[in-house]
Scaffold this active site. Structure first.
Site, PDB file in Angstrom:
ATOM      1  N   HIS A  30       0.811  -1.221   0.000  1.00  0.00           N
ATOM      2  CA  HIS A  30       0.000   0.000   0.000  1.00  0.00           C
ATOM      3  C   HIS A  30       0.844   1.272   0.000  1.00  0.00           C
ATOM      4  O   HIS A  30       0.387   2.314  -0.448  1.00  0.00           O
ATOM      5  CB  HIS A  30      -0.988   0.005   1.175  1.00  0.00           C
ATOM      6  CG  HIS A  30      -0.350  -0.011   2.518  1.00  0.00           C
ATOM      7  ND1 HIS A  30       0.053  -1.177   3.126  1.00  0.00           N
ATOM      8  CD2 HIS A  30      -0.016   0.983   3.352  1.00  0.00           C
ATOM      9  CE1 HIS A  30       0.597  -0.880   4.287  1.00  0.00           C
ATOM     10  NE2 HIS A  30       0.568   0.417   4.457  1.00  0.00           N
ATOM     11  N   ASP A  33       1.527   3.221  -3.515  1.00  0.00           N
ATOM     12  CA  ASP A  33       0.520   4.100  -4.104  1.00  0.00           C
ATOM     13  C   ASP A  33      -0.006   5.157  -3.152  1.00  0.00           C
ATOM     14  O   ASP A  33      -0.723   6.059  -3.563  1.00  0.00           O
ATOM     15  CB  ASP A  33      -0.669   3.260  -4.607  1.00  0.00           C
ATOM     16  CG  ASP A  33      -0.253   2.305  -5.714  1.00  0.00           C
ATOM     17  OD1 ASP A  33       0.566   2.711  -6.557  1.00  0.00           O
ATOM     18  OD2 ASP A  33      -0.725   1.156  -5.720  1.00  0.00           O
ATOM     19  N   HIS A  34       0.322   5.044  -1.893  1.00  0.00           N
ATOM     20  CA  HIS A  34      -0.283   5.952  -0.893  1.00  0.00           C
ATOM     21  C   HIS A  34       0.798   6.565  -0.029  1.00  0.00           C
ATOM     22  O   HIS A  34       1.004   6.125   1.108  1.00  0.00           O
ATOM     23  CB  HIS A  34      -1.273   5.170  -0.031  1.00  0.00           C
ATOM     24  CG  HIS A  34      -2.277   6.014   0.650  1.00  0.00           C
ATOM     25  ND1 HIS A  34      -2.111   6.527   1.911  1.00  0.00           N
ATOM     26  CD2 HIS A  34      -3.484   6.455   0.233  1.00  0.00           C
ATOM     27  CE1 HIS A  34      -3.176   7.217   2.261  1.00  0.00           C
ATOM     28  NE2 HIS A  34      -4.015   7.191   1.260  1.00  0.00           N
ATOM     29  N   PHE A  35       1.443   7.482  -0.376  1.00  0.00           N
ATOM     30  CA  PHE A  35       1.551   8.218  -1.622  1.00  0.00           C
ATOM     31  C   PHE A  35       2.987   8.116  -2.108  1.00  0.00           C
ATOM     32  O   PHE A  35       3.896   8.120  -1.278  1.00  0.00           O
ATOM     33  CB  PHE A  35       1.196   9.687  -1.415  1.00  0.00           C
ATOM     34  CG  PHE A  35      -0.239   9.904  -1.027  1.00  0.00           C
ATOM     35  CD1 PHE A  35      -1.240   9.861  -1.982  1.00  0.00           C
ATOM     36  CD2 PHE A  35      -0.590  10.121   0.289  1.00  0.00           C
ATOM     37  CE1 PHE A  35      -2.560  10.075  -1.635  1.00  0.00           C
ATOM     38  CE2 PHE A  35      -1.909  10.319   0.651  1.00  0.00           C
ATOM     39  CZ  PHE A  35      -2.899  10.296  -0.311  1.00  0.00           C
ATOM     40  N   VAL A  40       2.403   7.096   3.481  1.00  0.00           N
ATOM     41  CA  VAL A  40       1.476   7.294   4.595  1.00  0.00           C
ATOM     42  C   VAL A  40       0.580   6.071   4.720  1.00  0.00           C
ATOM     43  O   VAL A  40       0.063   5.559   3.720  1.00  0.00           O
ATOM     44  CB  VAL A  40       0.600   8.547   4.346  1.00  0.00           C
ATOM     45  CG1 VAL A  40      -0.413   8.729   5.450  1.00  0.00           C
ATOM     46  CG2 VAL A  40       1.460   9.779   4.204  1.00  0.00           C
TER      47      VAL A  40
END
Length: 118
Positions: A30, A33-35, A40
């Protein structure tokens, strides 16, 4: 696919209280893509880790006879972001345990590398 958002329990008082940890590693999918460039932990995934901690506490109190499902979160407040490299601590207290359901209260705290342990 099942996702576990806790790494291990560090305290467990059967039917009363549980404390689990999640080490936030850049290796987790995760964070890509975040971010990008600012990894985060998404707030819903932090809540899921808290729910999993509470679910295991409730399940163990019932000898795992029933499935435990999170029904609602009446209030959640976030004071800052959780970043890759930090450790999340999920603390959950069992408030009520009845045949129709249970209530827990939880708190998430974050610790950065180099901070004193809690």
């Amino acid at each position: 696919m099942r996702w576990l958002w806790i790494d291990r329990f560090v305290e467990f008082d059967s039917g009363k209280f549980a404390r689990a940890v999640k080490n936030l590693s850049l290796a987790e999918d995760h964070f890509a893509d975040h971010f990008p460039g600012y990894p985060v932990m998404p707030a819903p995934l932090m809540l899921e880790g808290l729910a999993q901690t509470g679910g295991i506490l409730v399940g163990q109190a019932n000898d795992f006879r029933e499935k435990v499902i999170l029904a609602k979160i009446p209030r959640a407040t976030f004071h800052r972001e959780a970043l890759a490299g930090q450790t999340l601590y999920y603390s959950v207290e069992l408030l009520h345990l009845r045949p129709e359901g249970a209530s827990v209260q939880g708190r998430i705290t974050a610790q950065s590398p180099g901070q004193a342990s809690r």
